[in-house]
Design an enzyme around this catalytic site. Structure first.
Site: not given
Length: 314
Positions: A21, A176-177, A196, A217-218, A227, A258
């Site tokens: 993008r 588990r919630r 992200c 998205s990392a 993060n 990267l």
């Protein structure tokens, strides 16, 4: 941290060239996971300095449910400036120089970079000094903190996902919630940047609290170090409140990439040797995670290598 350096190396050696993008271009892989035992030290980069106080102020900003960069600027935190600035320069109120693609142009054109930096400084000053301007152009939309603390329902009510999860950990730790989501499809079009790090889940076993993050998205070089530290800190804060030890932080990534203009910086980092991890120090004063101030959180024994600068892609 070896886990992180292994990620950088893996993507360099096995990643695929992709457009993106921002127009910068990336080397990308899809689906990658790292695990960090929080008992072994606080997981923050030691092969380059990460400004921990910026991690802290951003997380507290999320915890407050805030979505305006004014709080961040008041704490000398500039990590969200570009996205607010982009909204402003695209508005009818902006009368300055053309700022189209300001990130890429500033990287490639020294003369434009000076103009851009001057416009950005004026923007930051107005955010800090003009409350009306800040209310209009410091806002980033219903991003992380808003979704965590005030998710809007179809009935017009709000859900405090984070407070609900903390209460559930206390009363039903086997659930588990234990999930908090920042990905609200209805709000995505009005966010300065869609989340992200989109969803996280807690898990309680053997008296320990673990957290798994799914990050769609990392940005490996600039974003991921923040993060890791942010969600490790969140896990520590919640574990303290609910009376548990910390377990693991598991970081699961979708598109891990990267940027092409970070490759030399990555190679420099890979040439360095990791050091011992620091210890997280929390003040005894706050009673809940929502009561912490920046001064209440610090690291002991953080001795990293020097920072490695790299351009941000907007």
């Amino acid at each position: 941290m070896k886990q992180y350096l292994d990620l950088e190396k893996y993507v360099l050696e096995n990643g695929t060239q992709k457009g993106d993008r921002t127009g910068t271009g990336t080397i990308s892989t899809f689906g990658y996971q790292m695990r960090f035992d929080l008992q072994e030290g606080f997981p923050i980069m030691t092969t380059k300095r990460v400004p921990f106080k910026l991690v802290v102020s951003e997380l507290l900003w999320f915890l407050h449910g805030d979505t305006n960069i004014r709080y961040l600027l008041q704490h000398n935190n500039n990590i969200w400036n570009e996205w607010a600035f982009e909204r402003f320069v695209k508005s009818a109120d902006y009368k300055g120089e053309d700022m189209t693609d300001f990130g890429l142009r500033a990287e490639r054109d020294p003369a434009f970079k000076e103009v851009y930096q001057a416009e950005m400084e004026q923007f930051k000053t107005r955010i800090l000094e003009d409350e009306g301007f800040a209310n209009k152009y410091g806002e980033l939309g219903n991003i992380y903190g808003k979704q965590w603390r005030e998710w809007k329902t179809s009935q017009g009510e709000t859900i405090d996902q984070l407070a609900d999860v903390i209460e559930m950990i206390k009363t039903n730790p086997n659930s588990r919630r234990l999930i908090v989501s920042a990905w609200n499809p209805e709000d995505i079009p009005n966010m300065a940047l869609p989340p992200c790090h989109s969803l996280f889940q807690f898990y309680v076993a053997d008296g320990k609290l673990s957290c798994q993050l799914y990050q769609r998205s990392a940005d490996i070089f600039l974003g991921v170090p923040f993060n890791i530290a942010s969600y490790a800190l969140l896990t520590h804060l919640i574990a303290r409140e609910v009376g548990l030890d910390v377990g693991e932080f598991i970081h699961t990534m979708g598109d891990a990439h990267l940027y092409n203009n970070h490759i030399e910086q990555v190679k420099e980092q890979l040439s360095r040797t990791p050091h011992a991890l620091p210890k997280l120090v929390l003040s005894d004063k706050p009673t809940t995670i929502f009561d912490f101030d920046v001064a209440d959180i610090s690291l002991d024994g953080y001795h990293p290598d020097p920072a490695i600068k790299a351009p941000i892609s907007v």
